[in-house]
Design a protein around this motif. Structure first.
Motif, PDB file in Angstrom:
ATOM      1  N   GLY A 197       0.012   1.809  -3.770  1.00 14.10           N
ATOM      2  CA  GLY A 197      -1.405   2.132  -3.863  1.00 14.10           C
ATOM      3  C   GLY A 197      -1.545   3.281  -2.641  1.00 14.10           C
ATOM      4  O   GLY A 197      -0.550   3.750  -1.927  1.00 14.10           O
ATOM      5  N   VAL A 221      -2.164   2.084  -8.069  1.00 13.40           N
ATOM      6  CA  VAL A 221      -3.613   2.248  -7.884  1.00 13.40           C
ATOM      7  C   VAL A 221      -4.168   3.222  -6.845  1.00 13.40           C
ATOM      8  O   VAL A 221      -3.598   3.125  -5.828  1.00 13.40           O
ATOM      9  N   VAL A 249      -5.742  -1.706  -1.044  1.00 15.68           N
ATOM     10  CA  VAL A 249      -5.044  -0.689  -1.739  1.00 15.68           C
ATOM     11  C   VAL A 249      -3.949   0.140  -1.057  1.00 15.68           C
ATOM     12  O   VAL A 249      -2.825   0.576  -1.416  1.00 15.68           O
TER      13      VAL A 249
END
Length: 976
Positions: free
Chosen positions: A225, A200, A219
């Motif tokens: 992330g 992500v 995130v």
């Protein structure tokens, strides 16, 4: 993807000037290359704007065949799993309407707080405050706990109202911002125990909003992330970051948001890594701008670090500084540079928050048929459907006058279902009739009479049936206003054929239809409004929508807002409107909380917007070729350069070895474009050298000269013969104003009508009361302006005593009122006409001619040489020109002045005066029937400052009164 990264927070960044979408895609490709092809499809990429999403997708596609990652907006309401199961958020319009009702009650109880016209602006600001509280995670209790003892009573009262309104808001479902915040918090809590296995990445956002910053922090800590920051200043020294961390600078620094994110992640700014090794277009310029934008308390570092800067000349080589004398010249210079870019095949972007400037640039580009790709569009209220709806809301609140009626009838959406040509023809004829008759408020009777006269009775009846009656000022439910408004708009757009015509078509029409449909749905929450409040609300409501109409734009010329500065993709970037108050824009005043109260509550401070604008500036100025532009003066006063431009020029000016020459060259390049713009402008504005126009005395053919004039025109023939030529030879008449006003001409007409009615009526026992009653009746009938009626009634009451004294003292009887006559001369062949105000018969059979004047009566000297109206009427009566009189001897003429100092000016008439006047009149007419005699302009006006209706035609101003008239033969004898 990030398994080899030992940091606990995966923070990456790209420097200013790098093409962010392309570098983002290249960095992603480099990390995915060792993985399987389907790994790209498992990546979720969250970006900050639709334009960024489009450009990132284009950059990924350009890399060749392959699966694309999921690219979504970080603010998408259905971003998170299970979001569709949550109740929908409160519609913004409903929230606004509910708050408007509360504010209405507040202003009723405390009218000194704000005018009623500000209700909906206050509702907007209050709705934004509540949405901000939800987005920033500030609970209502924080506001209740604020200490306002140190603030004025206004802020205490404001806070009390906010707390009251918050209780109403809490009972509803959250706003969209609060819903996204709740979803984000739920998702982050889920990630604590179930982190996503797939990557992500959040890219392109600065984290200026609370919910966005919360997501970025979460995130960045995910195992798979990462956060990619735009425009990160890798050149800023650690000491400066430390100064920011210690609070040595406010939030208006461009890198402050990144520092806040680093602090929240317990990460030093030095630990932020480049996402990709893409080179910046101008590294030396980045270093220069980084130094120029150092926090204000440490600008002494200019003295230390400035002399050590390398490559100043190289960094400034791509910079141009335009300092235009006016906004118009700034727009012209920018348009010329954009045109040059279009010819050279460059992609050019104009970046500015000044929408007035972008409109001027677009208008200038239209000369070369270049339509830029404007990312902002235009407000719905300024589009054709928006203006149409606003016009109709306006006639719903006030009595329909001629100007409003014709504005509506000429609108391109009116009668657009068919027969538009006939409609425009009838509208033109109606306008001429309104002007000719000086009708202030066309009513049904007037329109019906026009329909009969113009042979368009069906069109007139449609108009009468469609237009609203006299507006009712009483308050009605908003739903009733909207229903009436839409019915009237569709009826006017459809015309007699029915339907809605072009009202809801095309991009603007569709947007207007959606906006009005939403208003209809939510109108039940709007309470009761009077027509004026509804008109103000509708304008404010439509301003909140943007329209982008599908037009054929130039693919390489773009106009961007400051947010698009992050989406670098242009060869040339023009940063325009660089003045304080424009860029950066002055912080919007908050009517509810002052700065200290916001800081204590943990809400966003006004400086945040300046910091974001500074970051946009820092990114945009790092492009390969940049033009910095500003206007030195606007329409009001000298302007102040933008603080960032001021810092940059001051820094360069203080570096004598390389800075001063670089700044001089920047200005020289800008001056070259200004010189070109001024030269282009001069091509169209320079008046070629020509001889000064002479004072004209046109001499038309004898057959074209007037053979009949009223006695009132003889004064103008003597004083300004050119007016007689223009009016009676050329047939030119001044067009009456579309919106008549209670002027001196109307006042004179009304006075004459009152005195005529009084003189015709039988005298009552109280003549003064009788006269004033008749005056009131005539004023009510002829003067539709209440204030003018009251004022003129008072003036007539002052003049009534003088008139009655004169009237009652007259011997004999009134013989004739407002009846015409004509005197036909044989040598010269000419007809003189007149309609005397009043002629009395004395007991001895002689007559007395009377003329009423609303101002001062002409003196005997003026009557002898110029104002011969009554003397000419005397010779007409003496010659039997009035059928109702026959041959009569004239005993006296009287000008009865009924102005501020009522006074009659009487002249005894003798046969010698009659003979002399007739001889002078015949000589005058005979002279102007001579072929070589011209009609000179402004021959003997009473005052030199007097303005003639035909001064522009005679070109007065190009000649002066001291110039001798020049006889100019005009016309063709055979053509007459």
């Amino acid at each position: 993807m990030f398994n080899d990264d030992p940091r606990h927070a995966h923070l990456f960044a790209l420097p200013a000037g790098v093409d962010f979408p392309r570098a983002l895609a290249d960095g992603l490709q480099a990390r995915l290359t060792p993985l399987s092809p389907e790994a790209r499809a498992r990546v979720t990429l969250l970006v900050n704007s639709a334009r960024m999403r489009t450009r990132v997708r284009e950059a990924l596609v350009a890399q060749g065949p392959g699966l694309l990652p999921r690219i979504r907006l970080i603010s998408a309401p259905l971003l998170f799993e299970g979001a569709s199961l949550l109740p929908p958020p409160m519609p913004p319009l409903r929230r606004r309407l509910e708050l408007a009702q509360l504010i209405d009650k507040l202003l009723c109880s405390a009218p000194d707080l704000a005018p009623r016209s500000a209700i909906y602006d206050l509702a907007d600001s209050l709705a934004r405050l509540f949405a901000e509280m939800q987005a920033e995670g500030v609970p209502p209790q924080v506001l209740r706990d604020l200490d306002v003892s140190r603030h004025s009573g206004h802020w205490a009262r404001s806070l009390a109202f906010i707390n009251l309104a918050e209780q109403v808001v809490q009972a509803d479902v959250p706003d969209a911002e609060g819903r996204i915040r709740a979803q984000a918090e739920a998702l982050i809590a889920h990630w604590q125990t179930h982190p996503p296995a797939d990557p992500v990445i959040i890219a392109g956002s600065t984290g200026s909003r609370g919910t966005t910053a919360l997501l970025m922090q979460a995130v960045a800590k995910l195992p798979q992330g990462a956060v990619v920051l735009p425009g990160f200043d890798f050149d800023m020294p650690a000491a400066t970051w430390d100064d920011l961390a210690k609070g040595a600078a406010p939030e208006d620094h461009p890198q402050y948001r990144f520092l806040s994110l680093c602090k929240a992640l317990d990460t030093a700014p030095e630990q932020v890594r480049p996402w990709h090794d893409a080179p910046t277009p101008a590294p030396a310029r980045n270093r220069l701008v980084s130094l120029a934008l150092r926090p204000a308390p440490v600008t002494d570092q200019w003295m230390q670090d400035g002399p050590n800067l390398q490559g100043i000349a190289e960094g400034c080589a791509g910079l141009t500084l335009i300092e235009a004398p006016s906004p118009r010249m700034e727009a012209q210079a920018i348009a010329l540079r954009l045109r040059h870019a279009a010819e050279a095949g460059q992609r050019a972007a104009l970046i500015t928050p000044d929408r007035d400037l972008t409109r001027q640039v677009s208008a200038a580009l239209d000369y070369w048929r270049i339509t830029p790709d404007d990312s902002a569009g235009r407000p719905l209220a300024m589009s054709a459907p928006g203006r149409f709806l606003r016009h109709i809301a306006g006639i719903m609140r006030r009595k329909l006058d001629g100007q409003a009626l014709l504005t509506l009838l000429k609108h391109p959406l009116t009668h657009s279902a068919g027969g538009r040509g006939d409609h425009l023809l009838h509208t033109r004829d109606l306008e001429l009739r309104i002007r000719r008759k000086s009708v202030a408020f066309p009513d049904a009777d007037f329109l019906r009479g026009f329909g009969v006269a113009a042979k368009c009775a069906d069109w007139a009846e449609w108009l009468i049936a469609t237009l609203p009656p006299m507006p009712d000022p009483a308050a009605r439910p908003l739903a009733d206003h909207v229903a009436t408004h839409l019915a009237l708009a569709e009826a006017l757009a459809g015309g007699p054929q029915g339907g809605t015509g072009e009202l809801w078509r095309a991009a603007a029409g569709e947007q207007a239809h959606r906006a009005m449909a939403e208003l209809s749905r939510e109108a039940g929450h709007g309470g009761a409004l009077d027509p004026a409040d509804y008109d103000a609300f509708l304008t404010s409501y439509l301003q909140g929508f943007e329209v982008r109409e599908p037009v054929s734009v130039h693919p390489g010329i773009m106009i961007w807002g400051t947010l698009e500065a992050r989406v670098q993709g242009a060869d040339l970037v023009i940063l325009a409107g660089l003045n304080e108050g424009v860029w950066p824009k002055a912080p919007d005043p908050d009517p509810w909380l002052n700065r200290r109260m916001r800081a204590d509550a943990g809400l966003l401070l006004p400086e945040r917007q300046i910091g974001l604008a500074a970051h946009d500036f820092q990114q945009a100025i790092a492009a390969r070729e940049v033009i910095l532009s500003r206007a030195v003066r606007n329409s009001e006063a000298q302007t102040v350069p933008s603080r960032w431009l001021n810092r940059l020029t001051n820094l360069l000016d203080g570096l004598p070895d390389a800075g001063k020459p670089a700044l001089h060259q920047m200005r020289a390049r800008g001056q070259a474009w200004l010189d070109m713009a001024q030269g282009f402008d001069a091509d169209f504005r320079t008046i070629p050298a020509d001889m000064r126009a002479p004072r004209p005395a046109p001499a038309p053919p004898v057959s074209a000269r007037p053979r009949q004039l009223p006695v009132t025109a003889i004064n103008r023939l003597i004083r300004d013969p050119y007016e007689t030529y223009a009016k009676y030879v050329l047939g030119l008449r001044k067009l009456n104003p579309l919106h008549p006003s209670p002027d001196a001409l109307l006042r004179g007409t009304v006075l004459h009508k009152v005195l005529e009615d009084f003189t015709r009526a039988a005298l009552e026992h109280d003549p003064f009361a009788q006269l004033m009653r008749m005056a009131e009746d005539v004023l009510a009938r002829e003067v539709p302006w209440p204030a003018a009626r009251i004022l003129w009634q008072a003036r007539m009451s002052r003049a009534a005593a003088a008139f009655l004294q004169f009237h009652l003292a007259q011997p004999g009887r009134v013989l004739m009122l407002e009846e015409g006559g004509a005197l036909v001369l044989k040598d010269p062949a000419f007809t003189l006409t007149a309609k005397p105000d009043r002629i009395d018969e004395w007991p001895d059979g002689r007559i007395h001619i009377i003329d009423y004047k609303t101002g001062q009566a002409p003196t005997k000297k003026m009557q002898e040489h110029f104002d011969k109206q009554l003397l000419l009427q005397a010779i007409m009566a003496d010659a039997g020109a009035f059928e109702a009189l026959g041959l009569r001897e004239v005993a006296q003429i009287t000008y009865l002045g009924l102005g501020s100092s009522p006074k009659p000016e009487m002249t005894e008439i003798t046969p010698a005066i009659i003979a002399q006047t007739r001889a002078q009149f015949e000589d005058l007419i005979r002279a102007y029937l001579e072929p070589k005699k011209g009609f000179p302009a402004r021959r003997m006006l009473l005052h030199e400052r007097e303005v003639s209706d035909y001064d522009h035609l005679s070109r007065f101003g190009e000649w002066v009164m001291q110039d001798a008239p020049v006889v100019v033969p005009v016309g063709d004898e055979d053509a007459v």
